[in-house]
Design a protein around this motif. Structure first.
Motif, PDB file in Angstrom:
ATOM      1  N   PHE A 122       0.826  -1.200   0.000  1.00  0.00           N
ATOM      2  CA  PHE A 122       0.000   0.000   0.000  1.00  0.00           C
ATOM      3  C   PHE A 122       0.863   1.254   0.000  1.00  0.00           C
ATOM      4  CE2 PHE A 122      -2.303   3.356   2.284  1.00  0.00           C
ATOM      5  CZ  PHE A 122      -3.438   3.458   1.483  1.00  0.00           C
ATOM      6  N   ILE A 123       1.923   1.258   0.814  1.00  0.00           N
ATOM      7  CA  ILE A 123       2.780   2.445   0.889  1.00  0.00           C
ATOM      8  C   ILE A 123       3.544   2.653  -0.411  1.00  0.00           C
ATOM      9  CG2 ILE A 123       4.795   3.424   2.051  1.00  0.00           C
ATOM     10  CD1 ILE A 123       3.833   2.137   4.621  1.00  0.00           C
ATOM     11  N   SER A 124       4.069   1.577  -0.997  1.00  0.00           N
ATOM     12  CA  SER A 124       4.945   1.723  -2.163  1.00  0.00           C
ATOM     13  C   SER A 124       4.201   1.933  -3.476  1.00  0.00           C
ATOM     14  CB  SER A 124       5.854   0.492  -2.282  1.00  0.00           C
ATOM     15  OG  SER A 124       5.079  -0.678  -2.502  1.00  0.00           O
ATOM     16  N   ASP A 125       2.969   1.396  -3.598  1.00  0.00           N
ATOM     17  CA  ASP A 125       2.331   1.402  -4.917  1.00  0.00           C
ATOM     18  C   ASP A 125       0.892   1.883  -4.938  1.00  0.00           C
ATOM     19  OD1 ASP A 125       4.277  -0.013  -6.902  1.00  0.00           O
ATOM     20  OD2 ASP A 125       4.366  -1.218  -5.083  1.00  0.00           O
ATOM     21  N   VAL A 126       0.270   2.110  -3.803  1.00  0.00           N
ATOM     22  CA  VAL A 126      -1.141   2.469  -3.802  1.00  0.00           C
ATOM     23  C   VAL A 126      -1.377   3.840  -3.181  1.00  0.00           C
ATOM     24  CG1 VAL A 126      -3.449   1.787  -3.023  1.00  0.00           C
ATOM     25  CG2 VAL A 126      -1.815   0.042  -3.754  1.00  0.00           C
ATOM     26  N   ALA A 127      -0.759   4.109  -2.050  1.00  0.00           N
ATOM     27  CA  ALA A 127      -1.026   5.341  -1.315  1.00  0.00           C
ATOM     28  C   ALA A 127      -0.597   6.564  -2.116  1.00  0.00           C
ATOM     29  CB  ALA A 127      -0.292   5.320   0.025  1.00  0.00           C
ATOM     30  N   PRO A 128      -1.313   7.685  -1.987  1.00  0.00           N
ATOM     31  CA  PRO A 128      -0.878   8.933  -2.643  1.00  0.00           C
ATOM     32  C   PRO A 128       0.499   9.350  -2.147  1.00  0.00           C
ATOM     33  CG  PRO A 128      -3.138   9.111  -1.836  1.00  0.00           C
ATOM     34  CD  PRO A 128      -2.608   7.833  -1.289  1.00  0.00           C
ATOM     35  N   ARG A 129       1.232  10.020  -3.010  1.00  0.00           N
ATOM     36  CA  ARG A 129       2.604  10.393  -2.683  1.00  0.00           C
ATOM     37  C   ARG A 129       2.684  11.257  -1.420  1.00  0.00           C
ATOM     38  NH1 ARG A 129       6.958  10.018  -5.862  1.00  0.00           N
ATOM     39  NH2 ARG A 129       5.584   9.547  -7.628  1.00  0.00           N
ATOM     40  N   ARG A 130       1.718  12.138  -1.208  1.00  0.00           N
ATOM     41  CA  ARG A 130       1.753  13.006  -0.028  1.00  0.00           C
ATOM     42  C   ARG A 130       1.502  12.245   1.251  1.00  0.00           C
ATOM     43  NH1 ARG A 130      -2.525  17.466  -1.815  1.00  0.00           N
ATOM     44  NH2 ARG A 130      -3.546  15.506  -2.437  1.00  0.00           N
ATOM     45  N   PRO A 227      12.059  -2.165 -11.045  1.00  0.00           N
ATOM     46  CA  PRO A 227      12.344  -1.304 -12.213  1.00  0.00           C
ATOM     47  C   PRO A 227      11.111  -0.550 -12.699  1.00  0.00           C
ATOM     48  CG  PRO A 227      13.308  -3.484 -12.485  1.00  0.00           C
ATOM     49  CD  PRO A 227      12.440  -3.560 -11.269  1.00  0.00           C
ATOM     50  N   ALA A 228      11.265   0.752 -12.882  1.00  0.00           N
ATOM     51  CA  ALA A 228      10.144   1.574 -13.332  1.00  0.00           C
ATOM     52  C   ALA A 228       9.714   1.199 -14.750  1.00  0.00           C
ATOM     53  CB  ALA A 228      10.521   3.058 -13.268  1.00  0.00           C
ATOM     54  N   GLY A 229      10.667   0.773 -15.589  1.00  0.00           N
ATOM     55  CA  GLY A 229      10.323   0.385 -16.944  1.00  0.00           C
ATOM     56  C   GLY A 229       9.395  -0.810 -16.991  1.00  0.00           C
ATOM     57  N   GLU A 230       9.605  -1.762 -16.100  1.00  0.00           N
ATOM     58  CA  GLU A 230       8.732  -2.929 -16.067  1.00  0.00           C
ATOM     59  C   GLU A 230       7.346  -2.566 -15.536  1.00  0.00           C
ATOM     60  OE1 GLU A 230      10.431  -6.303 -14.215  1.00  0.00           O
ATOM     61  OE2 GLU A 230      12.385  -6.084 -15.212  1.00  0.00           O
ATOM     62  N   ARG A 231       7.293  -1.647 -14.596  1.00  0.00           N
ATOM     63  CA  ARG A 231       5.986  -1.176 -14.118  1.00  0.00           C
ATOM     64  C   ARG A 231       5.203  -0.529 -15.270  1.00  0.00           C
ATOM     65  NH1 ARG A 231       6.006   0.448  -8.259  1.00  0.00           N
ATOM     66  NH2 ARG A 231       7.986  -0.179  -7.338  1.00  0.00           N
ATOM     67  N   GLU A 232       5.871   0.396 -15.962  1.00  0.00           N
ATOM     68  CA  GLU A 232       5.202   1.103 -17.057  1.00  0.00           C
ATOM     69  C   GLU A 232       4.854   0.154 -18.196  1.00  0.00           C
ATOM     70  OE1 GLU A 232       7.940   4.128 -18.024  1.00  0.00           O
ATOM     71  OE2 GLU A 232       7.667   5.250 -16.136  1.00  0.00           O
ATOM     72  N   ARG A 241      -3.706  -2.221 -11.679  1.00  0.00           N
ATOM     73  CA  ARG A 241      -2.707  -2.009 -10.621  1.00  0.00           C
ATOM     74  C   ARG A 241      -2.362  -3.327  -9.934  1.00  0.00           C
ATOM     75  NH1 ARG A 241      -1.564   2.731  -7.700  1.00  0.00           N
ATOM     76  NH2 ARG A 241      -3.461   3.671  -8.548  1.00  0.00           N
ATOM     77  N   TRP A 242      -3.390  -4.127  -9.620  1.00  0.00           N
ATOM     78  CA  TRP A 242      -3.123  -5.419  -8.993  1.00  0.00           C
ATOM     79  C   TRP A 242      -2.383  -6.348  -9.950  1.00  0.00           C
ATOM     80  CZ3 TRP A 242      -1.823  -8.424  -5.460  1.00  0.00           C
ATOM     81  CH2 TRP A 242      -2.032  -9.811  -5.530  1.00  0.00           C
ATOM     82  N   GLY A 243      -2.717  -6.283 -11.255  1.00  0.00           N
ATOM     83  CA  GLY A 243      -1.993  -7.105 -12.217  1.00  0.00           C
ATOM     84  C   GLY A 243      -0.528  -6.729 -12.289  1.00  0.00           C
ATOM     85  N   MET A 244      -0.225  -5.422 -12.235  1.00  0.00           N
ATOM     86  CA  MET A 244       1.166  -4.984 -12.232  1.00  0.00           C
ATOM     87  C   MET A 244       1.884  -5.465 -10.979  1.00  0.00           C
ATOM     88  SD  MET A 244       3.446  -2.618 -10.847  1.00  0.00           S
ATOM     89  CE  MET A 244       2.367  -1.399 -10.106  1.00  0.00           C
ATOM     90  N   ILE A 245       1.207  -5.364  -9.825  1.00  0.00           N
ATOM     91  CA  ILE A 245       1.836  -5.811  -8.575  1.00  0.00           C
ATOM     92  C   ILE A 245       2.113  -7.309  -8.625  1.00  0.00           C
ATOM     93  CG2 ILE A 245       1.395  -6.155  -6.119  1.00  0.00           C
ATOM     94  CD1 ILE A 245      -0.083  -3.493  -6.117  1.00  0.00           C
ATOM     95  N   ARG A 246       1.160  -8.068  -9.144  1.00  0.00           N
ATOM     96  CA  ARG A 246       1.322  -9.522  -9.189  1.00  0.00           C
ATOM     97  C   ARG A 246       2.384  -9.946 -10.198  1.00  0.00           C
ATOM     98  NH1 ARG A 246      -3.978 -12.631 -10.789  1.00  0.00           N
ATOM     99  NH2 ARG A 246      -3.488 -11.494 -12.710  1.00  0.00           N
ATOM    100  N   ALA A 247       2.504  -9.221 -11.318  1.00  0.00           N
ATOM    101  CA  ALA A 247       3.427  -9.628 -12.370  1.00  0.00           C
ATOM    102  C   ALA A 247       4.826  -9.039 -12.214  1.00  0.00           C
ATOM    103  CB  ALA A 247       2.859  -9.226 -13.741  1.00  0.00           C
ATOM    104  N   VAL A 248       4.937  -7.885 -11.550  1.00  0.00           N
ATOM    105  CA  VAL A 248       6.232  -7.202 -11.477  1.00  0.00           C
ATOM    106  C   VAL A 248       6.744  -7.096 -10.044  1.00  0.00           C
ATOM    107  CG1 VAL A 248       7.468  -5.052 -11.976  1.00  0.00           C
ATOM    108  CG2 VAL A 248       5.734  -5.900 -13.570  1.00  0.00           C
TER     109      VAL A 248
END
Length: 348
Positions: A122-130, A227-232, A241-248
């Motif tokens: 949640f902190i790394s990939d879901v929560a707003p940056r602020r 890697p940010a490239g794999e996320r993008e 978002r969940w698919g990215m978390i599960r795959a990367v």
């Protein structure tokens, strides 16, 4: 009119002055950067630090072994199979306390890993940056709370609110030996609450809350390095978002998940004050986690350290040696598994 003669092929691609002897293969030169004085000093400092750490660990193990020698010479291998603790009459062992230690640690890790993993994701990939910085600060503050505070909170607040859950688990899952509570029947309204207090389950919940911040911090740092490239790329292929978390994220962070879990397990195995305040010490092998009565190696040492005889002190040192070796085995196993993962291999 002179006839033009073709120049024979020469080693070196026909470039004059680049002739190599026959029979000698050409290899590209490997670039080499000389280390400066600062690099050499830094390398020596790191090597010295590693040697000092290993030397301290070896010294601790040697000290425990020397102090435990008198007790181990009396009991031998029965030290691992005897549940009683009466060192003055030479009847003592860690079978009961070691079982309690493993059960408390197992309950703690079972509860803390999903909590730490979900919080880290949640902190790394879901929560707003602020909001991330605030959440990171709160998690770090949880890790800084003294263990005695957790123990008092578990004893005077958590325990009375967990009895209902313990009763429900015993009523519905009592057919599983782990959730059996002696002296009660499923659905018995007259069953006293005292049989559910000071249990392995309550101690495990408190220890889980203590180790979850450490596990979360380790996992969060590894997830952030994906890697940010794999996320993008995952998003570009239409992943949610969940698919990215599960795959990367999860495959990349396997080493961090294992390392954080094992680090929390090592902390749970050695937790003393919180467990000592909550449990009711028993010196029988008690595998029922919901039933009152448990024990651990660290709480055993804290309980008997003040009034131990010289031989009893040697027995306590033997118990500490067993806990020391168990923790080392857990940490070495975790490091070997994490090193095979992608994130662990890149950190080498």
């Amino acid at each position: 009119m002179e006839s033009e003669q073709e120049e024979p092929d020469r080693p070196g691609g026909g470039i004059p002055g680049n002739v190599e002897p026959e029979g000698k293969e050409s290899f590209p030169r490997r670039p080499h950067a000389g280390r400066g004085l600062g690099d050499r000093i830094f390398r020596i400092q790191l090597t010295a630090t590693g040697v000092v750490v290993l030397a301290i660990m070896a010294a601790v193990g040697l000290f425990l072994l020397m102090r435990a020698g008198q007790a181990l010479s009396v009991t031998g291998l029965s030290f691992l199979t005897t549940p009683e603790w009466q060192p003055d009459v030479h009847r003592f062992g860690i079978a009961a306390v070691l079982t309690g230690t493993l059960l408390i640690a197992a309950v703690a890790v079972t509860l803390s890993v999903p909590l730490a993993l979900g919080t880290a994701l949640f902190i790394s990939d879901v929560a707003p940056r602020r909001l991330r910085r605030t959440l990171v600060t709160l998690v770090d503050l949880m890790a800084a709370v003294p263990s005695v505070v957790y123990g008092l909170w578990g004893l005077f607040f958590l325990q009375q609110h967990v009895i209902g859950l313990s009763r429900w688990l015993s009523d519905w899952f009592g057919w599983i030996p782990l959730f059996t509570v002696d002296g009660t029947q499923p659905g018995d309204p007259l069953a006293t609450d005292s049989v559910y207090t000071a249990s392995t389950f309550i101690a495990g919940i408190v220890v889980a809350l203590m180790v979850a911040p450490i596990q979360c911090s380790v996992m969060r740092e590894v997830f952030a390095q994906a890697p940010a490239g794999e996320r993008e790329g995952a998003y570009a292929l239409g992943a949610t978002r969940w698919g990215m978390i599960r795959a990367v994220i999860l495959p990349y962070g396997k080493g961090g998940i294992i390392g954080g879990t094992m680090l929390g397990l090592g902390r749970a195995l050695g937790e003393t004050i919180a467990v000592y305040l909550i449990i009711s010490p028993v010196f029988t092998i008690q595998p029922h986690i919901l039933q009152t009565g448990s024990n651990s190696v660290s709480s055993l040492i804290a309980l008997h350290y003040g009034d131990a005889s010289p031989f009893g002190m040697s027995a306590l040192m033997a118990a500490g040696l067993a806990l020391f070796l168990l923790t080392l085995a857990v940490n070495f196993t975790a490091s070997s598994i994490a090193a095979r993962s992608r994130s662990g291999a890149q950190s080498d």
